[in-house]
Design a protein around this motif. Sequence first.
Motif, short mmCIF file in Angstrom:
data_model
loop_
_atom_site.label_atom_id
_atom_site.label_comp_id
_atom_site.label_asym_id
_atom_site.label_seq_id
_atom_site.Cartn_x
_atom_site.Cartn_y
_atom_site.Cartn_z
N LEU A 11 3.86 8.52 25.03
CA LEU A 11 4.01 7.24 25.75
C LEU A 11 3.10 6.17 25.14
O LEU A 11 3.39 4.98 25.22
N ARG A 36 4.17 3.91 21.56
CA ARG A 36 5.15 2.82 21.52
C ARG A 36 4.50 1.51 21.93
O ARG A 36 3.34 1.45 22.29
N MET A 37 5.28 0.43 21.90
CA MET A 37 4.89 -0.88 22.44
C MET A 37 3.46 -1.25 22.04
O MET A 37 3.13 -1.31 20.88
N GLN A 84 2.96 -0.11 30.68
CA GLN A 84 2.78 1.06 29.82
C GLN A 84 1.51 1.81 30.23
O GLN A 84 1.50 3.04 30.30
N GLU A 136 11.10 -5.68 23.71
CA GLU A 136 11.90 -4.46 23.77
C GLU A 136 12.56 -4.28 25.12
O GLU A 136 12.07 -4.79 26.13
N ASN A 148 13.51 -0.96 27.16
CA ASN A 148 13.28 0.48 27.08
C ASN A 148 13.58 1.17 28.41
O ASN A 148 13.64 0.51 29.45
N LEU A 180 9.98 5.05 28.16
CA LEU A 180 9.75 3.96 27.20
C LEU A 180 10.57 4.11 25.91
O LEU A 180 10.32 3.41 24.93
N LEU A 231 12.91 -1.25 31.35
CA LEU A 231 11.71 -2.09 31.29
C LEU A 231 11.90 -3.08 30.15
O LEU A 231 11.99 -2.68 28.99
N ASN A 253 6.21 -8.16 31.55
CA ASN A 253 7.39 -7.29 31.63
C ASN A 253 8.17 -7.53 32.89
O ASN A 253 7.66 -8.16 33.84
#
Length: 299
Positions: free
Chosen positions: A125, A128-129, A165, A261, A263, A268, A279, A294
């Motif tokens: 997790l 990412r991002m 996140q 993004e 996701n 995610l 998201l 977000n």
Amino acid sequence: MNADTDSFHKAVLPPIAATIASLREQVQKARQAGRTIGFVPTMGALHDGHASLIEAAKSARTFCVVSIYVNPTQFAPNEDLAAYPRTMDADRAKCGRAGAELIFAPADSEMYPLGEQTRVKPGILADRMCGLFRPGHFEGVCTVVAKLLNIVQPDIAFFGQKDAQQALIIQKMVDDLRIPVLIQVCPIVREADGLAMSSRNAYLSPEERRQALCLNHALTLGRDRLLAGEKDMQSITSSMRDEICRVVHFHGGTVSIDYVEINDAVTLVPRDAPFGRMLLAGAVRIGKTRLIDNMIVDV
Ligand code: AMP
């Protein structure tokens, strides 16, 4: 100031525990008095987003402990650790007004004693991002949150959806490490024009403050296109990027986009077609300030 207002102001200022021993003593007293313990971890420079977490803890009728600690291990060497705003007196008053009953404000040596070595490393997790643009950030976050949960031992800990996140990673950490605490995620609090509240908004010049609305505009555009039934995810995210550039250029600035993004809201993983809970998330840099925001969309 007359005696009444003076005592009112004194009454709403929560005590500050600077050491783990003093914190534990006061939390234990609250437990002995039959209270459940609520916990709101923060880095200070408190705004109404933070206050909403304290109010949620109060609504849950907990003895609300707020930590104010700018955690060095979640900042990379090139980031804003030294410049991060520190406003303890105002924070204490805000904690009191929102209903916090105790502040934990430790020194670095209390959180990271000499010779400490251990870190809590999150899983995919965190890859990412924001994890891609801030290497090591979520390891620092997990390490300090695990320490704080061990120190405070709350029944419920409150986090903001603003850091979506982070909230997912913390929930996973608590599940994986079997930490006995309920995680409650609270909605994003925004300024009247839609900008997500953030301690880092204080860095923005008046022009940058106008440019900063780009993220909210882009997320709103993406959400509206998804809700209108559009299926082409690449077209949606590229129109969101265009919208970010349009708003920033309109207000005379330049922007660098870390990511935009759409996701899966739990894993995610990027969506290649719209379904379920998604998201929409973005991170941009305006001048020296990095902003994130977000929105959740269900189709
Ligand atoms: P920070 O002080 O930035 O580390 O944030 C402390 C907590 O406040 C985190 O759980 C954040 O997600 C939450 N938070 C920050 N900004 C907001 C906001 N605008 N609305 C709701 N929660 C927020």
